[in-house]
Scaffold this motif. Structure first.
Motif, PDB file in Angstrom:
ATOM      1  N   GLU A 414       0.843  -1.203   0.000  1.00 42.71           N
ATOM      2  CA  GLU A 414       0.000   0.000   0.000  1.00 42.71           C
ATOM      3  C   GLU A 414       0.876   1.250   0.000  1.00 42.71           C
ATOM      4  N   ALA A 415       1.968   1.217   0.778  1.00 41.30           N
ATOM      5  CA  ALA A 415       2.879   2.366   0.832  1.00 41.30           C
ATOM      6  C   ALA A 415       3.596   2.573  -0.493  1.00 41.30           C
ATOM      7  N   ILE A 416       3.866   1.483  -1.211  1.00 40.14           N
ATOM      8  CA  ILE A 416       4.485   1.618  -2.532  1.00 40.14           C
ATOM      9  C   ILE A 416       3.534   2.333  -3.478  1.00 40.14           C
ATOM     10  N   GLU A 417       2.272   1.928  -3.480  1.00 41.67           N
ATOM     11  CA  GLU A 417       1.305   2.571  -4.376  1.00 41.67           C
ATOM     12  C   GLU A 417       1.096   4.031  -4.012  1.00 41.67           C
ATOM     13  N   GLN A 418       1.164   4.345  -2.717  1.00 40.24           N
ATOM     14  CA  GLN A 418       0.978   5.729  -2.263  1.00 40.24           C
ATOM     15  C   GLN A 418       2.214   6.590  -2.515  1.00 40.24           C
ATOM     16  N   GLY A 419       3.326   5.982  -2.919  1.00 37.86           N
ATOM     17  CA  GLY A 419       4.537   6.739  -3.204  1.00 37.86           C
ATOM     18  C   GLY A 419       5.431   6.952  -1.997  1.00 37.86           C
ATOM     19  N   ARG A 420       5.075   6.394  -0.854  1.00 36.14           N
ATOM     20  CA  ARG A 420       5.935   6.546   0.334  1.00 36.14           C
ATOM     21  C   ARG A 420       7.162   5.650   0.242  1.00 36.14           C
ATOM     22  N   ILE A 421       7.022   4.494  -0.379  1.00 37.80           N
ATOM     23  CA  ILE A 421       8.159   3.627  -0.687  1.00 37.80           C
ATOM     24  C   ILE A 421       8.514   3.850  -2.149  1.00 37.80           C
ATOM     25  N   LYS A 422       9.742   4.291  -2.387  1.00 39.42           N
ATOM     26  CA  LYS A 422      10.162   4.631  -3.745  1.00 39.42           C
ATOM     27  C   LYS A 422      10.931   3.498  -4.432  1.00 39.42           C
ATOM     28  N   ASP A 439      -4.125  -7.329  -7.389  1.00 42.04           N
ATOM     29  CA  ASP A 439      -4.083  -6.288  -8.422  1.00 42.04           C
ATOM     30  C   ASP A 439      -3.533  -4.981  -7.856  1.00 42.04           C
ATOM     31  N   GLN A 440      -3.770  -4.751  -6.566  1.00 41.94           N
ATOM     32  CA  GLN A 440      -3.182  -3.576  -5.922  1.00 41.94           C
ATOM     33  C   GLN A 440      -1.661  -3.703  -5.907  1.00 41.94           C
ATOM     34  N   ALA A 441      -1.150  -4.911  -5.634  1.00 39.08           N
ATOM     35  CA  ALA A 441       0.301  -5.118  -5.651  1.00 39.08           C
ATOM     36  C   ALA A 441       0.872  -4.841  -7.038  1.00 39.08           C
ATOM     37  N   ARG A 442       0.153  -5.255  -8.079  1.00 36.74           N
ATOM     38  CA  ARG A 442       0.609  -4.969  -9.449  1.00 36.74           C
ATOM     39  C   ARG A 442       0.632  -3.471  -9.710  1.00 36.74           C
ATOM     40  N   ARG A 443      -0.449  -2.770  -9.317  1.00 37.77           N
ATOM     41  CA  ARG A 443      -0.480  -1.312  -9.516  1.00 37.77           C
ATOM     42  C   ARG A 443       0.685  -0.658  -8.778  1.00 37.77           C
ATOM     43  N   ALA A 444       0.949  -1.138  -7.564  1.00 36.85           N
ATOM     44  CA  ALA A 444       2.018  -0.545  -6.757  1.00 36.85           C
ATOM     45  C   ALA A 444       3.360  -0.675  -7.463  1.00 36.85           C
ATOM     46  N   LEU A 445       3.669  -1.857  -7.962  1.00 38.13           N
ATOM     47  CA  LEU A 445       4.962  -2.059  -8.620  1.00 38.13           C
ATOM     48  C   LEU A 445       5.059  -1.265  -9.916  1.00 38.13           C
ATOM     49  N   GLN A 446       3.952  -1.138 -10.626  1.00 36.44           N
ATOM     50  CA  GLN A 446       3.978  -0.380 -11.876  1.00 36.44           C
ATOM     51  C   GLN A 446       4.225   1.105 -11.636  1.00 36.44           C
ATOM     52  N   ARG A 447       3.889   1.595 -10.421  1.00 39.43           N
ATOM     53  CA  ARG A 447       4.091   3.005 -10.108  1.00 39.43           C
ATOM     54  C   ARG A 447       5.391   3.264  -9.361  1.00 39.43           C
ATOM     55  N   CYS A 448       6.078   2.196  -8.970  1.00 35.77           N
ATOM     56  CA  CYS A 448       7.275   2.346  -8.137  1.00 35.77           C
ATOM     57  C   CYS A 448       8.456   2.859  -8.960  1.00 35.77           C
ATOM     58  N   GLU A 449       9.228   3.742  -8.359  1.00 33.28           N
ATOM     59  CA  GLU A 449      10.362   4.353  -9.063  1.00 33.28           C
ATOM     60  C   GLU A 449      11.437   3.334  -9.409  1.00 33.28           C
ATOM     61  N   LEU A 450      11.708   2.377  -8.495  1.00 37.22           N
ATOM     62  CA  LEU A 450      12.747   1.370  -8.730  1.00 37.22           C
ATOM     63  C   LEU A 450      12.279   0.028  -8.168  1.00 37.22           C
ATOM     64  N   VAL A 451      12.163  -0.964  -9.051  1.00 38.15           N
ATOM     65  CA  VAL A 451      11.817  -2.323  -8.651  1.00 38.15           C
ATOM     66  C   VAL A 451      12.956  -3.238  -9.069  1.00 38.15           C
ATOM     67  N   ILE A 452      13.573  -3.878  -8.087  1.00 29.42           N
ATOM     68  CA  ILE A 452      14.641  -4.854  -8.324  1.00 29.42           C
ATOM     69  C   ILE A 452      14.075  -6.223  -7.991  1.00 29.42           C
ATOM     70  N   ALA A 453      14.348  -7.217  -8.811  1.00 24.87           N
ATOM     71  CA  ALA A 453      13.875  -8.574  -8.540  1.00 24.87           C
ATOM     72  C   ALA A 453      15.027  -9.551  -8.686  1.00 24.87           C
ATOM     73  N   SER A 454      15.268 -10.327  -7.627  1.00 23.45           N
ATOM     74  CA  SER A 454      16.190 -11.466  -7.696  1.00 23.45           C
ATOM     75  C   SER A 454      15.348 -12.711  -7.871  1.00 23.45           C
ATOM     76  N   ASP A 455      15.607 -13.472  -8.927  1.00 23.96           N
ATOM     77  CA  ASP A 455      14.734 -14.604  -9.215  1.00 23.96           C
ATOM     78  C   ASP A 455      15.492 -15.632 -10.032  1.00 23.96           C
ATOM     79  N   ILE A 456      14.862 -16.805 -10.193  1.00 22.04           N
ATOM     80  CA  ILE A 456      15.484 -17.841 -11.020  1.00 22.04           C
ATOM     81  C   ILE A 456      14.826 -17.933 -12.394  1.00 22.04           C
TER      82      ILE A 456
END
Length: 932
Positions: A414-422, A439-456
């Protein structure tokens, strides 16, 4: 040279050599299964042809050589298809571009550093996972809380275990499971609450089943709204109304008190005493009457009283609970209502007795040990305690220490979508599928300034929003430790080389930390991290020579500190605490010694309350979510296995036939399942275990395997006020018909493009991909459409087809060099040809004339060829094969079926289905025949 000193740019010839490296034979390696919290030992071996063989480890105390079907299929999940093999970054046009490690790490570090400089440390966050090893978890927590200086690091364990953590801490003063697996076998009464153990913790269930077979007088009670496979073994099933566990256990507390089933000596010596007990009883005053509890829980009062009497009269009682308890807006109170009953009776920490939290993920407990939750410090220390913060900061020689709890999972997004987490760094998890209100989590990541993902893997619903992708090691390539549900630390050892440029999660975190300018991350191996973790667990735990005040806690693995490389490599499974001498501890608290300052446990008053969101006319049913037998989380691993896809190959909604009738939907048809937060389209199923008023949907399907089946998007975001754990078991929902004009499926060796179809789902088959789909659009040229779908655009292709326009039926197959390449079947009705026998044709080197005829008519030309839908995934035994064996040989028990066709002979998870087939066969035999 330390690993951290090796240049991060890996030469191209080293990448090319990986294929050869994976073909280098490796002798049997002892490691640990990466699925549930049972923590089974595995022996893995790599052969010269590159194949991998996996078997249970007979020497591991958790499983003694047994593996469930998911563990048995691990060798089928280690291929490099879909693997993320190189660092990537997303350009402004949305495309992913390959980068060197130096470039990717610099982008990640500079991006985090810049955002912190502009907005402060509270503007960044990590969201990690119980799939990480303890060493990975440790350095991630150290970076955030001790160097960046924020507690904004949370984990997907928040979604499954945090209510148990909070309940343990309130009652015991520390997050501790006091018992061990052996207690399930020694108990005279086992109570399983909110746990489909047969499917979700199969090896524990098999241990329980064997114990019950050896001691038939042993009793098993299952408390669950659904009649699951676990109920087959139960002496008593209490199908409680969803959300009423506190009512039930408060009632039990009153019954125990009223009947004098109290260990008064234990209560006086080791708890906070009569006043606290009286407060707990007062909070539960409405549950003093058995009949009132039965009404609240919607269970038979006679059955409820039987349970209460069994519990009161059986000293050796274990109450094991899992997600059905934890995943609730009252989850912490549910946990404490259970623990209250064990404290009152002194049934804790002794052989065959105690409350027992069954962990969902392989290293959820390891993550809790190192402070992976946003409200915890490492080594079971408290973020809210200044003395604890000073201890950790001193030990780490850290420039900062977080001084207040961070954001828990739901509020974090929620904080990511609100812009408090950048900026957010997601590791080894897929929140756009697994979080509530996804879907809220998706919206949040799409609005986030920097998203890093470690994955396989490259493609996940979450990774689609990432700006930087960092390739991590997967199971079979990792080296470190994990901790299972009984506090047992086990080694996870690598038996496969790192593919491409993939690196260990701990190494990636340390590289970013160093590029951000932080000291204290110059580790050369996971052993060095584990050693620091062990030393921190003992630091000032008993006071030091310098006079520092002790901070006593049960979590102490100081006895494992100082291991050299050989000692770490040879580390055998051991239960903490492990103090001087290196010996483990099976049980805790039999003689008190709790972790509150006065060393006494706490009774916790648990007033019952209803779930946050109630059903109404618009959303009249209750949505329950959970796992199915053969899949894991969001299928990035199990989705690779054809064997695991055969049992339940489609996403579904399981509902009572009467509810289906009222909703206007029918078994086998598609339905739209919707809530106030989202909707999905799935197949209707009648599994037989769903009560009126509830529906069940599995959690596993995602955007890579289905067009519209993320159940997380439907789940309400209400959370427990203490633990922050979401309410996955109670969301108001409606089910409506999803009308389509036609249904179809295709099997194909190559990937098909189904993006234009109204609805589709995909699973992995043996040498093919299986697609189920449906459409609303009219397709005039069915042959042209089918050729386009299957890639048979060449007019000279070996194409066979059959069409009945009046019946709306179309069958077609593409044959290449006399081998089946793909086939498609379409009808206006959902009753299409059986898939199992068609799948078998892909294994044939050459199709016979009978095979071609069968492809045209949609059924095997020879009788007995179709084995039917898979029942036993371990041995690939189909329903038709089992039913034929029952009829032909007069089989009367699951054991006889196993002896005849092997089904049920490994993990036993299919035994309930075998029993159902036996019952159906008996009913058919017993049905009277009337002369006409």
């Amino acid at each position: 040279m330390k690993l951290s000193d090796i240049p991060v740019s890996i030469a191209a010839d080293a990448i090319a050599a990986n294929a050869a490296a994976r073909s280098t034979p490796v002798a049997s390696v002892q490691t640990t299964c990466p699925y549930c919290g049972v923590g089974c030992g595995v022996r893995a071996q790599r052969h010269a042809d590159g194949t991998v063989e996996v078997a249970g480890d007979p020497s591991h105390p958790a499983n003694a050589g047994r593996l469930c079907v998911k563990g048995s299929a691990l060798a089928e999940t280690v291929d490099l298809n879909d693997r993320l093999l190189h660092p990537q970054w997303r350009a402004a046009d949305g495309t992913l571009r390959q980068a060197s490690w130096d470039e990717a790490l610099d982008r990640a570090a500079s991006g985090l550093r810049d955002i912190i400089a502009r907005h402060g440390p509270e503007s960044v966050a990590l969201y990690v996972s119980g799939q990480l090893l303890t060493e990975d978890y440790y350095v991630a927590n150290k970076l955030m809380k001790g160097f960046i200086g924020t507690a904004n690091i949370d984990t997907n364990s928040r979604l499954c275990m945090s209510s148990a953590v909070a309940g343990h801490k309130r009652a015991f003063g520390e997050d501790i499971v006091p018992g061990c697996y052996e207690d399930l076998e020694l108990a005279d009464l086992v109570v399983l609450v909110g746990s489909n153990t047969a499917w979700c913790h199969p090896i524990l269930f098999q241990r329980l089943a064997k114990a019950k077979a050896d001691r038939p007088q042993m009793k098993l009670v299952v408390i669950d709204p659904r009649r699951t496979a676990t109920c087959d073994l139960a002496d008593l099933h209490l199908p409680v109304r969803p959300g009423t566990d506190v009512w039930l256990f408060n009632g039990l507390l009153h019954h125990l008190h009223r009947e004098g089933a109290i260990d008064a000596q234990f209560v006086q010596a080791h708890t906070d005493g009569d006043d606290a007990l009286a407060a707990a009883l007062q909070a539960a005053a409405g549950e003093a009457d058995v009949a009132a509890v039965a009404r609240a829980c919607k269970v038979d009062p006679t059955d409820l009283l039987t349970f209460y009497q069994w519990f009161a009269g059986t000293p050796r009682t274990v109450t094991a609970f899992s997600q059905g308890v934890n995943q609730s807006s009252a989850g912490t109170d549910k946990v404490n209502s259970i623990i209250n009953c064990h404290l009152l009776t002194g049934r804790i920490g002794k052989p065959g007795m105690g409350p027992f939290s069954l962990t969902g993920q392989p290293n959820a407990m390891g993550g809790r040990e190192v402070g992976g939750l946003a409200n915890m410090l490492a080594a079971h220390l408290e973020l809210a305690e200044p003395r604890h913060r000073e201890l950790v900061q001193t030990f780490w020689d850290a420039p900062a220490i977080a001084d207040r709890p961070g954001l828990k999972a739901v509020e974090l997004f929620e904080a990511i979508e609100q812009g408090r987490i950048k900026a957010v760094w997601v590791m080894a998890t897929n929140p756009v599928v697994s979080l509530p209100d996804a879907d809220q989590a998706r919206r949040a990541l799409q609005r986030c300034e920097l998203v890093i993902a470690s994955d396989i893997v490259t493609r996940t619903d979450t990774n689609d929003s990432a700006h930087i992708l960092l390739p991590a090691l997967g199971w079979g390539e990792k080296d470190g430790t994990v901790t299972n549900s009984e506090r047992r630390i086990s080694r996870q050892r690598a038996f496969l080389p790192a593919p491409g440029e993939a690196r260990a999660d701990w190494w990636i975190v340390c590289q970013v930390a160093r590029r951000m300018g932080f000291a204290g991350f110059d580790y050369g191996s996971p052993r060095e991290i584990f050693d620091e973790h062990a030393r921190l667990s003992a630091y000032r735990n008993h006071g030091e020579a310098g006079g520092e005040q002790a901070v006593p806690r049960a979590f102490d693995i100081g006895g494992l500190a100082g291991l050299d490389a050989r000692g770490y490599d040879m580390l055998q499974p051991v239960q903490w605490p492990v103090r001087a001498g290196g010996n483990g501890t099976a049980r805790l608290f039999a003689d008190g010694g709790f972790s509150h300052p006065d060393r006494r446990a706490r009774f916790v008053a648990t007033a019952p309350r209803k779930p946050v969101h109630a059903t109404d006319e618009d959303y009249p049913l209750i949505l329950n979510t959970g796992r199915v037998r053969d899949q894991w989380h969001t299928m990035t691993r199990t989705g690779k296995s054809a064997r695991l896809a055969e049992h339940l190959p489609e996403p579904f909604v399981d509902m009572h036939p009467q509810d289906a009738l009222l909703c206007g939907v029918a078994e086998g048809r598609l339905a739209r399942v919707s809530t106030r937060w989202g909707a999905m389209v799935v197949r209707v199923r009648h599994g037989g275990g769903i009560p009126r008023g509830s529906v069940f949907v599995p959690i596993h399907w995602n955007g890579q395997y289905s067009s519209d089946a993320r159940v997380g998007a439907l789940v309400n975001p209400a959370v427990d006020p203490v633990s922050g754990e979401p309410e996955f078991k109670h969301t108001p929902v409606r089910v409506d018909p999803f009308p389509v004009s036609w249904h179809g499926f295709a099997l194909a060796r190559d990937t098909l493009d189904c993006g234009a179809l109204t609805w589709w789902t995909r699973v992995t088959g043996r040498q093919f991909q299986r697609y189920e789909f449906a459409g609303r659009e009219s397709v005039g040229d069915r042959a042209g459409w089918a050729r386009q779908l299957l890639g048979a655009t060449d007019a000279e292709a070996d194409w066979i087809e059959y069409e009945d326009r009046s019946a709306g039926v179309y069958h077609a197959a593409l044959v290449v060099d006399d081998r089946l390449q793909a086939c498609v079947y379409v009808s206006t009705r959902p009753d299409l040809p059986a898939r199992a026998w068609l799948g078998g044709l892909f294994a044939k080197g050459q199709l016979s004339d009978d095979d071609r005829i069968g492809l045209l008519i949609g059924q095997a030309a020879e009788p007995g060829v179709d084995a039917g839908p898979t029942v036993c995934s371990c041995f690939g035994v189909g329903r038709n094969t089992i039913c034929d064996a029952i009829r032909e040989h007069g089989l009367g028990s699951a054991a006889e079926i196993t002896a005849c066709v092997k089904a049920g002979g490994n993990c036993g998870s299919c035994v309930p289905e075998l029993n159902a087939l036996l019952a159906a066969a008996k009913a058919d035999r017993d049905e009277p025949v009337f002369a006409g």
